[in-house]
Design a protein around this motif. Structure first.
Motif, PDB file in Angstrom:
ATOM      1  N   VAL A  42       5.810  12.705  14.862  1.00 41.88           N
ATOM      2  CA  VAL A  42       4.631  11.839  14.939  1.00 41.88           C
ATOM      3  C   VAL A  42       4.672  10.892  13.746  1.00 41.88           C
ATOM      4  CG1 VAL A  42       2.113  11.735  14.943  1.00 41.88           C
ATOM      5  CG2 VAL A  42       3.280  13.613  16.120  1.00 41.88           C
ATOM      6  N   ASP A  43       4.534   9.599  14.015  1.00 39.27           N
ATOM      7  CA  ASP A  43       4.698   8.589  12.965  1.00 39.27           C
ATOM      8  C   ASP A  43       3.503   7.654  12.872  1.00 39.27           C
ATOM      9  OD1 ASP A  43       7.589   9.271  12.503  1.00 39.27           O
ATOM     10  OD2 ASP A  43       7.759   8.578  14.562  1.00 39.27           O
ATOM     11  N   LEU A  44       3.317   7.114  11.679  1.00 37.22           N
ATOM     12  CA  LEU A  44       2.324   6.062  11.465  1.00 37.22           C
ATOM     13  C   LEU A  44       3.047   4.791  11.025  1.00 37.22           C
ATOM     14  CD1 LEU A  44      -0.765   7.472   9.507  1.00 37.22           C
ATOM     15  CD2 LEU A  44      -0.594   6.933  11.935  1.00 37.22           C
ATOM     16  N   ALA A  45       2.561   3.658  11.517  1.00 32.82           N
ATOM     17  CA  ALA A  45       3.054   2.355  11.073  1.00 32.82           C
ATOM     18  C   ALA A  45       1.820   1.556  10.642  1.00 32.82           C
ATOM     19  CB  ALA A  45       3.794   1.637  12.199  1.00 32.82           C
ATOM     20  N   VAL A  46       1.743   1.250   9.368  1.00 32.59           N
ATOM     21  CA  VAL A  46       0.564   0.582   8.805  1.00 32.59           C
ATOM     22  C   VAL A  46       0.959  -0.803   8.298  1.00 32.59           C
ATOM     23  CG1 VAL A  46      -1.349   0.782   7.179  1.00 32.59           C
ATOM     24  CG2 VAL A  46      -0.239   2.862   8.055  1.00 32.59           C
ATOM     25  N   ARG A  47       0.375  -1.829   8.927  1.00 33.91           N
ATOM     26  CA  ARG A  47       0.646  -3.203   8.468  1.00 33.91           C
ATOM     27  C   ARG A  47      -0.377  -3.566   7.390  1.00 33.91           C
ATOM     28  NH1 ARG A  47       3.389  -7.570  10.188  1.00 33.91           N
ATOM     29  NH2 ARG A  47       3.900  -6.645  12.204  1.00 33.91           N
ATOM     30  N   LEU A  48       0.142  -3.886   6.207  1.00 32.13           N
ATOM     31  CA  LEU A  48      -0.732  -4.184   5.070  1.00 32.13           C
ATOM     32  C   LEU A  48      -0.823  -5.685   4.807  1.00 32.13           C
ATOM     33  CD1 LEU A  48       0.564  -1.441   2.576  1.00 32.13           C
ATOM     34  CD2 LEU A  48      -1.441  -1.312   4.077  1.00 32.13           C
ATOM     35  N   GLY A  49      -1.959  -6.094   4.281  1.00 31.89           N
ATOM     36  CA  GLY A  49      -2.173  -7.500   3.934  1.00 31.89           C
ATOM     37  C   GLY A  49      -1.629  -7.791   2.552  1.00 31.89           C
ATOM     38  N   VAL A  50      -0.307  -7.593   2.388  1.00 34.76           N
ATOM     39  CA  VAL A  50       0.339  -7.851   1.103  1.00 34.76           C
ATOM     40  C   VAL A  50       1.585  -8.705   1.333  1.00 34.76           C
ATOM     41  CG1 VAL A  50      -0.457  -5.673   0.090  1.00 34.76           C
ATOM     42  CG2 VAL A  50       1.767  -5.754   1.229  1.00 34.76           C
ATOM     43  N   ASP A  51       2.061  -9.308   0.264  1.00 37.76           N
ATOM     44  CA  ASP A  51       3.313 -10.062   0.312  1.00 37.76           C
ATOM     45  C   ASP A  51       4.347  -9.277  -0.497  1.00 37.76           C
ATOM     46  OD1 ASP A  51       5.454 -11.747   0.183  1.00 37.76           O
ATOM     47  OD2 ASP A  51       4.321 -13.511  -0.450  1.00 37.76           O
ATOM     48  N   PRO A  52       5.191  -8.472   0.184  1.00 38.52           N
ATOM     49  CA  PRO A  52       6.135  -7.594  -0.522  1.00 38.52           C
ATOM     50  C   PRO A  52       7.144  -8.341  -1.380  1.00 38.52           C
ATOM     51  CG  PRO A  52       6.014  -7.078   1.836  1.00 38.52           C
ATOM     52  CD  PRO A  52       5.342  -8.391   1.643  1.00 38.52           C
ATOM     53  N   ARG A  53       7.259  -9.671  -1.180  1.00 38.19           N
ATOM     54  CA  ARG A  53       8.208 -10.445  -1.987  1.00 38.19           C
ATOM     55  C   ARG A  53       7.707 -10.608  -3.421  1.00 38.19           C
ATOM     56  NH1 ARG A  53       8.360 -15.616   1.774  1.00 38.19           N
ATOM     57  NH2 ARG A  53       6.137 -15.136   1.575  1.00 38.19           N
ATOM     58  N   LYS A  54       6.406 -10.394  -3.607  1.00 36.20           N
ATOM     59  CA  LYS A  54       5.827 -10.525  -4.941  1.00 36.20           C
ATOM     60  C   LYS A  54       5.707  -9.146  -5.584  1.00 36.20           C
ATOM     61  CE  LYS A  54       3.239 -14.669  -3.675  1.00 36.20           C
ATOM     62  NZ  LYS A  54       1.902 -15.279  -3.483  1.00 36.20           N
ATOM     63  N   ALA A  55       6.238  -9.018  -6.790  1.00 34.02           N
ATOM     64  CA  ALA A  55       6.272  -7.722  -7.477  1.00 34.02           C
ATOM     65  C   ALA A  55       4.882  -7.111  -7.634  1.00 34.02           C
ATOM     66  CB  ALA A  55       6.938  -7.874  -8.840  1.00 34.02           C
ATOM     67  N   ASN A  56       3.866  -7.969  -7.824  1.00 35.74           N
ATOM     68  CA  ASN A  56       2.516  -7.435  -8.039  1.00 35.74           C
ATOM     69  C   ASN A  56       1.804  -7.072  -6.735  1.00 35.74           C
ATOM     70  OD1 ASN A  56       2.007  -9.999  -7.090  1.00 35.74           O
ATOM     71  ND2 ASN A  56       0.609 -10.581  -8.740  1.00 35.74           N
ATOM     72  N   GLN A  57       2.521  -7.184  -5.607  1.00 34.39           N
ATOM     73  CA  GLN A  57       1.936  -6.760  -4.326  1.00 34.39           C
ATOM     74  C   GLN A  57       2.813  -5.715  -3.630  1.00 34.39           C
ATOM     75  OE1 GLN A  57       0.149  -9.738  -1.716  1.00 34.39           O
ATOM     76  NE2 GLN A  57       0.219 -11.240  -3.365  1.00 34.39           N
ATOM     77  N   MET A  58       3.756  -5.162  -4.355  1.00 33.20           N
ATOM     78  CA  MET A  58       4.605  -4.117  -3.797  1.00 33.20           C
ATOM     79  C   MET A  58       3.811  -2.809  -3.720  1.00 33.20           C
ATOM     80  SD  MET A  58       7.277  -2.773  -2.561  1.00 33.20           S
ATOM     81  CE  MET A  58       8.320  -4.227  -2.541  1.00 33.20           C
ATOM     82  N   VAL A  59       3.854  -2.169  -2.570  1.00 36.19           N
ATOM     83  CA  VAL A  59       3.157  -0.894  -2.391  1.00 36.19           C
ATOM     84  C   VAL A  59       4.204   0.198  -2.190  1.00 36.19           C
ATOM     85  CG1 VAL A  59       1.564   0.433  -0.958  1.00 36.19           C
ATOM     86  CG2 VAL A  59       1.143  -2.010  -1.367  1.00 36.19           C
ATOM     87  N   ARG A  60       4.213   1.128  -3.110  1.00 32.57           N
ATOM     88  CA  ARG A  60       5.159   2.240  -3.037  1.00 32.57           C
ATOM     89  C   ARG A  60       4.504   3.464  -3.647  1.00 32.57           C
ATOM     90  NH1 ARG A  60      11.511   2.286  -4.874  1.00 32.57           N
ATOM     91  NH2 ARG A  60      11.959   4.364  -4.064  1.00 32.57           N
TER      92      ARG A  60
END
Length: 229
Positions: A42-60
């Motif tokens: 069972v999996d979740l796919a969550v689309r976030l309102g971030v721009d992963p190209r910017k270091a200050n918007q990386m979610v990990r």
């Protein structure tokens, strides 16, 4: 377009079009519409309102799912001899150093997680081209580079997973098995979503959790209501 099988049609018929499901309702329905001969993930796919190209918007981050993933996670502990017994007692499947570094160099990657010590990381650098693309490179941020090897191994075995937003702004994560009770699937889903909420970058503007989909292996997906999280 390929024709749907009878079971696939039946699964689709149980999903209300355009409905946004609560975590609890989706967790119960996902069990109903999963029709595989094996224990589906069972999996979740969550689309976030971030721009992963910017270091200050990386979610990990990392999260320990309360009921585990249902998967037998194979752990390799790359440690010095003084830490070998500790890693073995904690449940690591493979324990050693130079012999495993050589195996990895020759293309062996039959593990799910690699845990190591800060002093060993220098030896792993040259293996980045093998480990990096497979998501196996240890990282202090995910707790896989640590002196407390036993704790790290135990946590991974108990259901600790790490996640990272991909270049399209989506976090994908396995949160259990279809054989889990609906309550356990819901608990695991909530734990991941709560953790994601806490990691919202201050630089991210507007809606943070845009869409959330739950699915199992080969099942249709169910859209969750972000407002119910």
């Amino acid at each position: 377009m390929a024709k749907l099988t009878k079971k696939q049609k039946e699964a689709h018929s149980k999903i209300e079009k355009d409905k946004l499901y609560s975590v609890a309702d989706a967790s119960a329905l996902i069990k109903e519409i999963t029709n595989t001969k094996f224990d589906a993930s069972v999996d979740l796919a969550v689309r976030l309102g971030v721009d992963p190209r910017k270091a200050n918007q990386m979610v990990r981050g990392v999260v320990t799912l309360p009921h585990g993933t249902g998967k037998d996670v194979k752990v390799l502990a790359l440690v010095t001899p003084d830490k070998e017994a500790e890693a073995q007692e904690a449940g690591a499947d493979y324990v050693g150093l130079d012999e495993y570094l050589e195996k990895i160099k020759n293309g062996w990657t039959d593990v799910d997680v690699i845990i190591t010590m800060p002093s060993v990381m220098g030896k792993l650098g040259p293996l980045g081209r093998v480990l990096g693309p497979r998501g196996l490179m240890p990282n202090p941020k995910t707790g896989t580079v640590t002196m407390d090897v036993a704790k790290a191994v135990s946590e991974v075995k108990a259901g600790k997973i790490d996640f990272k937003v991909d270049k399209t702004g989506i976090v994908h994560a396995a949160i259990g098995k279809a054989s889990f009770s609906a309550d356990k699937i819901a608990d695991n889903a909530k734990e991941l979503l709560d953790t994601l909420n806490k990691l919202k970058p201050t630089a991210a503007k507007g809606v943070y959790m845009k869409t959330i989909f739950m699915s199992s292996t080969m099942s249709p997906s169910l859209q969750l209501d972000p407002k119910s999280i």
